[in-house]
Design an enzyme around this catalytic site. Structure first.
Site, short mmCIF file in Angstrom:
data_model
loop_
_atom_site.label_atom_id
_atom_site.label_comp_id
_atom_site.label_asym_id
_atom_site.label_seq_id
_atom_site.Cartn_x
_atom_site.Cartn_y
_atom_site.Cartn_z
N ASP A 123 -9.47 -4.82 8.37
CA ASP A 123 -8.58 -5.81 8.99
C ASP A 123 -9.29 -6.47 10.18
O ASP A 123 -9.15 -7.67 10.41
CB ASP A 123 -7.29 -5.14 9.50
CG ASP A 123 -6.67 -4.23 8.46
OD1 ASP A 123 -5.56 -4.48 8.02
OD2 ASP A 123 -7.35 -3.24 8.07
N HIS A 166 -3.21 0.39 8.58
CA HIS A 166 -3.91 -0.51 7.66
C HIS A 166 -2.87 -0.90 6.62
O HIS A 166 -2.70 -0.26 5.61
CB HIS A 166 -5.10 0.19 7.01
CG HIS A 166 -5.73 -0.64 5.91
ND1 HIS A 166 -6.20 -1.90 6.10
CD2 HIS A 166 -5.94 -0.37 4.60
CE1 HIS A 166 -6.69 -2.38 4.97
NE2 HIS A 166 -6.54 -1.46 4.04
N ASN A 189 -5.73 4.00 -0.43
CA ASN A 189 -4.49 3.55 0.24
C ASN A 189 -3.25 4.29 -0.26
O ASN A 189 -3.22 4.71 -1.40
CB ASN A 189 -4.30 2.05 0.01
CG ASN A 189 -5.17 1.24 0.94
OD1 ASN A 189 -5.26 1.55 2.13
ND2 ASN A 189 -5.82 0.22 0.40
N ARG A 218 -11.75 -8.91 8.92
CA ARG A 218 -11.06 -10.09 8.42
C ARG A 218 -10.59 -10.98 9.58
O ARG A 218 -10.73 -12.20 9.54
CB ARG A 218 -9.84 -9.68 7.57
CG ARG A 218 -10.23 -9.19 6.19
CD ARG A 218 -9.04 -8.67 5.40
NE ARG A 218 -9.44 -8.31 4.05
CZ ARG A 218 -8.85 -7.38 3.31
NH1 ARG A 218 -7.82 -6.71 3.80
NH2 ARG A 218 -9.28 -7.11 2.10
N ARG A 255 0.83 -1.21 0.00
CA ARG A 255 0.00 0.00 0.00
C ARG A 255 0.87 1.26 0.00
O ARG A 255 0.53 2.25 -0.61
CB ARG A 255 -0.94 -0.01 1.20
CG ARG A 255 -1.98 -1.12 1.14
CD ARG A 255 -2.86 -1.12 2.36
NE ARG A 255 -3.83 -2.21 2.35
CZ ARG A 255 -3.62 -3.40 2.89
NH1 ARG A 255 -2.48 -3.67 3.48
NH2 ARG A 255 -4.56 -4.33 2.85
#
Ligand SMILES: *[C@@H]1O[C@H](CO)[C@@H](O)[C@H](O)[C@H]1NC(C)=O
Ligand SMILES: *[C@@H]1O[C@H](CO)[C@@H](O)[C@H](O)[C@H]1NC(C)=O
Length: 316
Positions: free
Chosen positions: A151, A178, A123, A154, A91
């Site tokens: 995140d 992130h 990002n 996830r 990113r």
């Protein structure tokens, strides 16, 4: 609740690539807003998407293509434009180009929508949240990034799979960048209301650092694994953005791990994710979460990483 907050609420989505269009679609189907304006350098694309969206819409939500003046009176402006992470890129590799894009568009948004809330999803999101804060001149509570909301989702999903339990029964979060230096907060993780260790003991699961390390690797690398296969990620982030929008418009005071500007873990003037409270006026600090020593160290490292990216961009 949907009806009570939909009336007259306008959301603008800037950038209708894979993330922007998935986000617009998710917002539309949720029925929580009355108008979705799409802005893109490719006007045809924005128009095509809005026409298509209207055919999916309930009669209460309308979508249209627009331009910066259409940001006026938007409750939230969601920024998804910029170049995407390609296979093999991190990113952070996108930072310079996308920072320049933010420096170009954010002042336009601020000009027409001086009271809006800026929600950044491009990002590297922490770096760009900081860049957008600077470029907007907005107060801290009205600039946030999607941060580690995704995140966190996830991690909950993967822990749910591991323990064969619904992600809703998993209380866990990822904070920090992130990106590759994100920090899973194991010390505060609970499953079915029980501390991780106690839950494992009660269910005869092995409670082993190596297992958690692997679970976090899967969480951290999820974007890479998806991009390798489908070329981009979209649904997960769209659902995360909806969660943020719902908390703001619904004035729910929900805590989410969004990225916000401040001084964190000994590093001044960065944006990074920690749990923050969301309500109608935007994003607000909560009591600092009690991390263990190792987690605190990792957060310091993550904070420094973001700071060094900002230094490279000369936007301190
Ligand atoms: C827990 O695991 C041990 C070792 O694998 C086994 O001997 C025991 O029967 C298990 N207990 C339960 C309640 O499943
Ligand atoms: C939102 O939270 C802040 C901080 O706790 C509080 O001051 C404010 O009154 C809350 N509600 C609104 C609508 O701003």
């Amino acid at each position: 609740m949907a009806e009570s907050i939909s009336k007259g609420v306008k959301i603008v989505v800037i950038g209708v690539g894979s993330v922007g269009s998935a986000t617009a679609y998710t917002l539309l189907l949720s029925g929580i807003v009355s108008e979705i304006v799409l802005i893109d350098v490719n006007k045809d694309k924005a128009e095509g998407e809005s026409m298509d969206l209207n055919h999916a819409a309930s009669s209460d939500t309308k979508s249209r293509a627009g331009d910066y003046p259409d940001c006026a009176d938007a409750a939230i402006v969601i920024v998804t434009c910029g170049i995407n992470q390609k296979h093999g890129q991190t990113r952070m590799d996108l930072a310079a180009k996308n920072a320049a894009i933010m420096q170009d568009i954010i002042p336009n948004v601020a000009k027409y929508a001086p009271d809006t809330i800026l929600l950044i999803a491009t990002n590297p999101v922490d770096v760009l949240t900081y860049v957008s804060y600077k470029a907007s001149g907005f107060p801290l509570n009205r600039v946030l990034g999607s941060g580690t909301v995704l995140d966190t989702a996830r991690l909950k999903y993967i822990l749910g799979e591991h323990f064969d339990i619904s992600p809703d029964s998993v209380d866990a979060c990822v904070i920090g960048e992130h990106g590759d230096s994100g920090v899973p907060v194991w010390s505060l993780t609970s499953i079915d209301g029980m501390k991780l260790r106690d839950y494992c003991e009660s269910k005869n699961h092995s409670h082993d650092d190596a297992i958690y390390h692997k679970i976090f690797e899967q969480t951290r690398d999820a974007a890479y694994d998806i991009i390798k296969r489908k070329g981009y990620t979209s649904y997960g982030i769209a659902a995360g953005l909806l969660r943020i929008v719902k908390a703001i418009l619904g004035d729910t005071n929900t805590k989410l791990t969004v990225s916000t500007v401040g001084d964190y873990y000994g590093v001044e003037n960065i944006a990074i994710s920690v749990p923050m409270k969301l309500n109608k006026s935007g994003v607000h600090p909560t009591d600092q979460i009690p991390l263990d020593e190792k987690e605190t160290e990792l957060m310091k490292k993550s904070s420094r990483q973001i700071k060094s990216a900002l230094k490279n961009l000369k936007v301190e």
